[in-house]
Design an enzyme around this catalytic site. Structure first.
Site, mmCIF file in Angstrom:
data_model
loop_
_atom_site.group_PDB
_atom_site.id
_atom_site.type_symbol
_atom_site.label_atom_id
_atom_site.label_comp_id
_atom_site.label_asym_id
_atom_site.label_seq_id
_atom_site.Cartn_x
_atom_site.Cartn_y
_atom_site.Cartn_z
ATOM 1 N N TYR A 101 0.854 -1.194 0.000
ATOM 2 C CA TYR A 101 0.000 0.000 0.000
ATOM 3 C C TYR A 101 0.888 1.242 0.000
ATOM 4 O O TYR A 101 1.841 1.327 0.779
ATOM 5 C CB TYR A 101 -0.896 0.009 1.246
ATOM 6 C CG TYR A 101 -1.639 1.308 1.430
ATOM 7 C CD1 TYR A 101 -2.917 1.470 0.930
ATOM 8 C CD2 TYR A 101 -1.037 2.397 2.080
ATOM 9 C CE1 TYR A 101 -3.599 2.676 1.069
ATOM 10 C CE2 TYR A 101 -1.702 3.600 2.221
ATOM 11 C CZ TYR A 101 -2.984 3.734 1.714
ATOM 12 O OH TYR A 101 -3.646 4.918 1.844
ATOM 13 N N GLU A 189 -4.049 7.316 -3.520
ATOM 14 C CA GLU A 189 -3.456 6.065 -3.054
ATOM 15 C C GLU A 189 -3.380 5.001 -4.130
ATOM 16 O O GLU A 189 -4.165 4.995 -5.078
ATOM 17 C CB GLU A 189 -4.161 5.539 -1.786
ATOM 18 C CG GLU A 189 -5.576 5.075 -1.971
ATOM 19 C CD GLU A 189 -6.210 4.545 -0.680
ATOM 20 O OE1 GLU A 189 -5.838 4.970 0.429
ATOM 21 O OE2 GLU A 189 -7.100 3.693 -0.793
#
Lengths: 378, 295
Positions: A101, A189
């Site tokens: 991530y 993101e």
């Protein structure tokens, strides 16, 4: 403003981030054609402003173009958390070795941009932050300098040991910051950022929220707005420069100021009612704005009563009263209206309403109680 | 006494010739605020006509307003695209206290702007705020002067009209204010609850405080912790947005519940844990304050 995955991927590509190719389809046939052109296995992904698309069945793997068509047919029109899927992204299925991530956002407490990386990719980061906060590395950048190269390298090193992977990831992290700045984002993101068995690093998902205050100077980003993702009433409200959020109750609220508008909704609930909307008519409200607000509120069939709560500061009570009187002549309103009017030019506002055969109170509690009673009777 | 503004305030209005700037400059002057200068680039040398024939010199830069008119406080009424630049200019010119009324300032510009303001040793109030008023002394911003009265209570709020609601009730109940501050509804602001609380703590005339918060962020929770650890005078609180759905911006750019963070419930809980008397309805704010002050 939230943008779709395929739109965020466009922004990422412009910043140089390696993103797999793909195409957007609005029909199963288009999805089939894109899959055929891409060749090999593909993923069909619902494009909605919501997390948890996979769990809802909105992300499917297809081995053939025919299968991609079938999946698209099932996903298009699907309801995911109250949102209807209008588009799917068809993109090659990647070979995945590891998932991580990488994200950054405007950090209110730090008053800057904070990066977060975690080797636990592909899962909800809020969940990771909650259960295993130590699995997330954070870095708040200094806004005077932006993200510095060694900081990107430090973040990448928290994910991988292998030097070529670290190098590629550091570059992607820098490019993500470029994309964030370029788009005027409040959040960006990559989840997951993957490594392939051949040692390549790629962004196979993309998520971005844009700061509404940036849109006026970024027409290319503003064009990403998906009108099908919001109720028509919200589109109309934005065009009329009103701040409006549709809710599920039956007490239509028209208030000046965001804080007072929220407090009014809360008071409706306190007295046993349910607000139909949040609506802030803003400061220096002209009669035209009040007319637009009434049109939007009355277009909601759930509304059984309209509640005005006006505390005149910059907003003048006589402007609001004139707007109400004009609106009643222009549009067919068949629900009762209760009005609280106090502050700047209150006497003049009350006189205008009385001449039109209407009343106004000065206490907020009185009108809210009255509005809830009327809504519950209807 | 008062905080941030008072007898020594010498105000420059950035954007004095605009529609909002000129309207509110007149209102501030009528209240007695010493407006010593205005700034509109390209209009230097002209004068702004205030009430009662009073003239205010206009300069091209804030630097000139500081050098030639002795300005130490600024208020900004310029459009969103230029507001962050106006903040930087004021801080660069050595203005001590800057109030930015403008709504819709890009947040990324504010990250740099806030760092610059801190580096220069200035204080920023806002953006997206109604300003500050010290009853009987000075008004900087757009808070309606007719509802305030001098007295012992400090008021801090993220909202404009909800502040008016609370203040008018206090005044009607015979409870005046030392200073009322609107800290602003944006996610990034120059003066937060804790900053304002620290200033009120140093003010001997402030005997109690009203804190009006709303959904979004954790500023209220941090303020509650600070109150518990540092403040001895009573605090009455109110939080707006109990019925706001998550993930939706409720008017203010900062009024949004992100995921599960920033809800009204968690803020109310932190207030209560810190011994803050929380009003369930706005009308209870004055009642709770009467109890707190023993009147």
């Amino acid at each position: 403003m939230n943008i779709h995955e395929y739109q965020a991927k466009e922004v990422f590509r412009k910043a140089g981030i390696p993103v797999p190719p793909g195409g957007v389809a609005e029909t199963p046939e288009q999805a089939e054609a894109i899959a055929r052109e891409l060749g090999g296995r593909v993923v069909v992904k619902a494009q909605v402003h919501s997390g948890g698309r996979g769990k809802a069945g909105g992300v499917k793997l297809a081995s053939t173009p025919e299968e991609a068509k079938a999946h698209a047919s099932a996903i298009l029109g699907m309801d995911i958390k109250g949102l209807t899927v209008e588009k799917v992204l068809v993109t090659p299925a990647e070979e995945i070795a590891t998932e991580a991530y990488v994200g950054c956002l405007v950090d209110r407490a730090a008053q800057s941009v904070t990066f977060m990386v975690s080797s636990e990719g592909g899962v909800d980061i809020e969940e990771v932050a909650h259960t295993t906060p130590e699995a997330i590395k954070k870095l708040t950048i200094d806004p005077r300098y932006g993200l510095l190269p060694h900081e990107a390298y430090w973040l990448a090193s928290a994910l991988y040991d292998d030097p070529p992977l670290v190098k590629q990831t550091a570059r992607i992290i820098s490019q993500l910051y470029d994309a964030f700045v370029m788009a005027g984002a409040s959040m960006a993101e990559i989840n997951p950022l993957i490594t392939t068995p051949d040692g390549e690093v790629k962004a196979i998902d993309a998520k971005m929220s844009i700061d509404d205050s940036e849109l006026f100077r970024r027409p290319d980003i503003a064009a990403f707005r998906d009108l099908s993702a919001e109720p028509i009433s919200e589109t109309k409200a934005r065009e009329a420069d009103l701040s409006y959020v549709k809710l599920d109750g039956n007490v239509g609220c028209c208030v000046n100021g965001a804080g007072l508008a929220m407090a009014t909704m809360d008071l409706v609930k306190y007295y046993g009612g349910e607000p139909a909307n949040f609506l802030d008519i803003g400061g220096s409200s002209s009669p035209e704005k009040v007319v637009a607000a009434l049109e939007i509120i009355t277009s909601d069939p759930n509304v059984k009563v309209i509640l005005f709560n006006i505390f005149g500061g910059i907003t003048r009570c006589d402007d609001v009263a004139n707007g109400i009187v004009t609106a009643i002549k222009q549009i067919d309103i068949d629900v009762p209206i209760v009005i609280r009017l106090t502050g700047t030019n209150e006497d003049e506002g009350v006189r205008i309403l009385e001449e039109a055969g209407m009343k106004a109170a000065t206490s907020m509690d009185t009108v809210v109680e009255q509005a809830v009673a009327l809504a519950n009777q209807a | 006494m008062s905080i941030f503004v008072g007898e020594s305030t010498r105000l420059v209005v950035q954007g004095i010739t605009g529609r909002d700037g000129s309207f509110h400059t007149r209102q501030m002057m009528e209240y007695g605020t010493p407006v010593v200068a205005g700034v509109t680039p390209g209009k230097g040398g002209q004068h702004f006509e205030g009430p009662d024939g009073k003239k205010v010199p206009i300069f091209n830069t804030v630097e000139d307003a500081v050098q030639k008119a002795g300005a130490n406080t600024s208020v900004i009424y310029v459009p969103p695209a230029f507001a962050a630049g106006a903040v930087l200019e004021a801080a660069g010119a050595g203005i001590e206290f800057i109030v930015c009324i403008t709504e819709g300032v890009p947040v990324q510009e504010m990250t740099r702007g806030l760092a610059y303001v801190r580096d220069r040793g200035s204080r920023l109030l806002g953006p997206n705020c109604p300003g500050i008023i010290s009853p009987g002394k000075a008004k900087v911003g757009i808070l309606p002067a007719q509802i305030v009265a001098p007295g012992p209570v400090g008021v801090i709020s993220r909202s404009g009209t909800l502040t008016y609601e609370a203040v008018v009730q206090l005044t009607d109940a015979g409870i005046g204010q030392t200073t009322c501050i609107g800290i602003g509804g944006d996610p990034l602001i120059g003066t937060n609850f804790v900053d304002a609380l620290e200033a009120f703590k140093e003010d001997p005339e402030t005997e109690a405080i009203v804190m009006i918060g709303e959904i979004g962020g954790t500023d209220e929770q941090e303020a509650a912790d600070w109150v518990k650890a540092n403040l001895e005078i009573p605090v009455v609180g109110f939080i707006a947005g109990q019925t706001a759905p998550p993930g939706r911006r409720m008017g203010h750019a900062g009024a949004i519940i992100s995921g599960s963070a920033g809800t009204a419930e968690e803020k109310i809980r932190s207030f209560e844990e810190a011994g803050i008397a929380v009003a369930k309805r706005p009308v209870e704010i004055a009642e709770l304050m009467k109890d707190a002050l023993g009147i």
